[in-house]
Design an enzyme around this catalytic site. Structure first.
Site, short mmCIF file in Angstrom:
data_model
loop_
_atom_site.label_atom_id
_atom_site.label_comp_id
_atom_site.label_asym_id
_atom_site.label_seq_id
_atom_site.Cartn_x
_atom_site.Cartn_y
_atom_site.Cartn_z
N GLU A 93 -10.04 -67.13 10.34
CA GLU A 93 -10.75 -66.98 11.60
C GLU A 93 -11.38 -68.27 12.12
O GLU A 93 -11.48 -68.45 13.34
CB GLU A 93 -11.85 -65.91 11.44
CG GLU A 93 -11.34 -64.53 11.11
CD GLU A 93 -10.43 -63.96 12.18
OE1 GLU A 93 -10.71 -64.19 13.38
OE2 GLU A 93 -9.42 -63.32 11.81
N SER A 362 -29.11 -3.68 15.62
CA SER A 362 -30.20 -3.07 14.86
C SER A 362 -30.84 -3.99 13.83
O SER A 362 -31.90 -3.68 13.30
CB SER A 362 -29.71 -1.81 14.15
OG SER A 362 -29.46 -0.79 15.09
#
Length: 674
Positions: A93, A362
């Site tokens: 790089e 319920s």
């Protein structure tokens, strides 16, 4: 003035120099104007934020169970990184990294010559500092303006950071593919190793990712990744960092990424929910920060919860035309031990356990009865009339339109009679019922309507489990939580759940004992008999909504609380599925396993002897079954014999369990027994 007059060749030089200075001044002004955005970026002092946090999740015992967000790790010091990783990166790089001032004029010139000869773009001239400037401050757009900003920011970085600090930032912030930022996270992800332990071949593969991480990621294209790694090794030789003989072994034995099975064993529905909870806790920390989160989930119970849902759906789902199920398991304190949000996370990531979109039927009735008991005017043995009732033009009815006459509250809840909770809601007021439901754990808002007592609201499985935990723990607030501790990668504590937080009492002890006694009767002789756990006092409630779209069972012991839901995502009707069938069976299957080889905790008001209901041969809303007599002084042996008898009768009993979902006139409804 003759001295200012020049002629001939000297005039030519003066004109050239004059025009050059003019254009140079204009260029400086233009460059300054173009650099202003860069100055503003550095003045803010803020780096680019990555897309999300980086979270590593552990189970309750400290074992890793999954990750969410990005993957990053900035805790590794530069000095501990392998030399060959650093050299591979520099050779590929930016070979002159320690020599230039942020912009490598020689490198740019060389790249221009190389590209001109190739008549294409084959080599870039950006330095590591420039790449870092882009990562920290800029976007990835390829424009002249962005390149100018990048150059200015590179100069700024060089004046504010040392070379080693810049290189450390680069290794930490570079995107490496697969959702990984930085070499440490990439090494863990691709090779399953600490970055300090990677080989030369693996280091060369990592160094090759900086150029194009999505193209050269080994889990995407291993051949391309190995080819790029080989180029990196060549660069190291050319740069003089290593000899050809030293890299030969790495060329002959290239690196390979480990296989990853992200969604096979992880409790993914739980992790998705926990990730949202974590982000709420750490919202003040910068995006991109990495954390380790210790959760409350128990991997053994989680696996069994998943198996309980999947096996029931596999065996009986088709017969009942039901495709999805969800389950949440808590300890009475609120600690989430298991969460199942659906049948298959790979096919659907929608979490049905946390989405408040289904009616409880319920299974909401215990909130009504608890509100009544809290007034002090009602007890489990209080007698009330089961008879037709209308509120305006709304006349709820029991299933089969039959009525039992005078019944106790305990019997009414066990048989899931509809008219009784409606009468109780008139006696207490509907708003107190809604308020208590919210205090106990129902977080989403809902309208307070005439049908509230029959569960015509929308809730989540998680909230139902959290609310029922109040009954299990003696009446205290038990908000569900899945996070026990959060630390940074360096071990700094960010959050620690307080175990000694003052508890908020929601229900009186007498109310809890009464509800537990009544819900115990649901399991022993009511609509939830299939949920009975041999040897363990358990209480709970079934629930089924209109047209059998939702079927529930929510219940608890002294050790665990669990809520189970079955239904279809498109709200289509099931084939008469009630809460007393698959939900109760799933709950019981899980609880039998969960209570094996542990000490069974006490449950106030729900011991083995306290399970009597009166004799009745009336058909009830959920099962149409005769109610068995349970003397209040039964011995454990006698109680066990009766339970065995009930289990033999179960296969002969049809459970009906329906509840209204709208305030229509004279609906053929009956809030489920369940």
């Amino acid at each position: 003035m003759s001295i200012f007059r020049v002629t001939g060749f000297r005039r030519f030089l003066v004109e050239v120099i004059s025009d050059g200075l003019t254009f140079f001044a204009m260029g400086l002004v233009l460059m300054t104007a173009l650099a202003l955005p860069s100055f503003q970026v550095t003045a803010s002092g803020e780096f680019n934020q990555v897309d999300d946090y980086a979270i590593t999740f552990l189970d309750r015992y400290g074992n890793e169970i999954g990750r969410r967000g990005i993957r990053t790790d900035d805790s590794i010091e530069l000095a501990t990184l392998p030399d060959y990783l650093i050299n591979a990166t520099l050779a590929t790089e930016d070979r002159r990294f320690y020599e230039h001032f942020g912009i490598d004029i020689m490198g740019i010139s060389r790249a221009m010559v190389t590209n001109a000869r190739a008549q294409s773009f084959v080599e870039g001239g950006s330095t590591i500092t420039q790449q870092l400037a882009k990562n920290l401050f800029l976007s990835s757009e390829k424009t002249i303006t962005r390149k100018l900003h990048e150059a200015f920011l590179a100069l700024w970085l060089e004046t504010h950071y040392s070379k080693d600090e810049i290189l450390k930032l680069y290794f930490d912030r570079a995107y490496m593919g697969g959702g990984n930022f930085g070499v440490a996270a990439a090494a863990e992800y691709y090779f399953g190793k600490k970055v300090q332990n990677i080989s030369l071949a693996e280091a060369s593969m990592l160094a090759g990712l900086f150029k194009a991480p999505t193209k050269y990621a080994p889990h995407v294209d291993l051949a391309a990744a190995r080819g790029r790694a080989n180029d990196v090794l060549t660069n190291m030789v050319q740069a003089g960092f290593m000899t050809e003989g030293q890299v030969t072994a790495a060329r002959l034995s290239p690196a390979a990424a480990i296989e990853r099975f992200e969604n096979v064993e992880s409790p993914n529905y739980f992790l998705d929910w926990a990730f949202g909870e974590v982000k709420t806790i750490i919202k003040d920390y910068p995006i991109g920060t990495a954390f380790v989160v210790r959760t409350t989930v128990d991997p053994v119970l989680q696996k069994h919860a998943e198996n309980s849902i999947s096996s029931i759906l596999r065996e009986e789902g088709e017969a009942f035309n039901v495709q999805q199920g969800a389950m949440v398991v808590l300890e009475p304190s609120g600690a989430v031990r298991a969460m199942v949000g659906g049948k298959d996370y790979g096919k659907s990531q929608f979490n049905r356990a946390t989405s408040p979109t289904r009616q409880p039927g319920s299974s909401f009735k215990p909130f009504v009865y608890a509100t009544a008991l809290e007034t002090g005017k009602f007890r489990p043995n209080t007698v009330i009339t089961d008879a037709p009732i209308c509120i305006g033009d709304w006349c709820p009815k029991n299933y089969g339109r039959s009525y039992a006459g005078r019944v106790t509250l305990k019997s009414a809840l066990a048989r899931s009679i509809n008219t009784v909770p409606v009468r109780l809601s008139q006696a207490t007021g509907r708003q107190p019922i809604a308020d208590l439901a919210h205090k106990m754990g129902i977080q989403n808002s809902f309208p307070v309507t005439r049908s509230l007592a029959l569960g015509v609201i929308s809730v989540s499985v998680l909230d139902m489990a959290s609310s029922y935990a109040v009954f299990a723990n003696g009446g205290y607030k038990a908000k569900a939580f899945g996070i026990s501790r959060i630390t940074t990668l360096r071990g700094d504590v960010v959050f620690d759940a307080k175990k000694d937080i003052a508890q908020e009492r929601i229900l009186q002890t007498e109310t809890v004992a009464g509800i537990n006694e009544m819900l115990r009767a649901v399991v022993t002789s009511g609509t939830g008999r299939r949920a009975d756990v041999p040897g363990t006092p358990a209480s709970g409630k079934t629930g089924t909504t209109q047209s059998y779209r939702d079927a529930w069972f929510a219940g608890y012991t002294g050790n665990y609380v669990a809520a189970v839901w079955y239904g279809n995502d498109d709200y289509t009707k099931t084939n008469n599925l009630t809460g007393g069938r698959l939900p109760a069976q799933t709950w019981q299957k899980f609880m039998v396993y969960a209570h094996s080889n542990i000490k069974v905790a006490n449950l106030i008001g729900a011991d083995f002897n306290n399970i009597a209901v009166e004799v009745s041969t009336e058909q009830n809303g959920d099962d149409q079954s005769p109610q068995l007599v349970r003397p209040p002084t039964l011995t454990p042996d006698a109680g066990e014999k009766l339970r065995k008898l009930e289990r033999k009768l179960e296969d002969l009993l049809l459970v009906f369990d329906r509840a209204p979902t709208a305030e229509n006139t004279n609906p053929p409804l009956q809030s489920p027994l369940g």
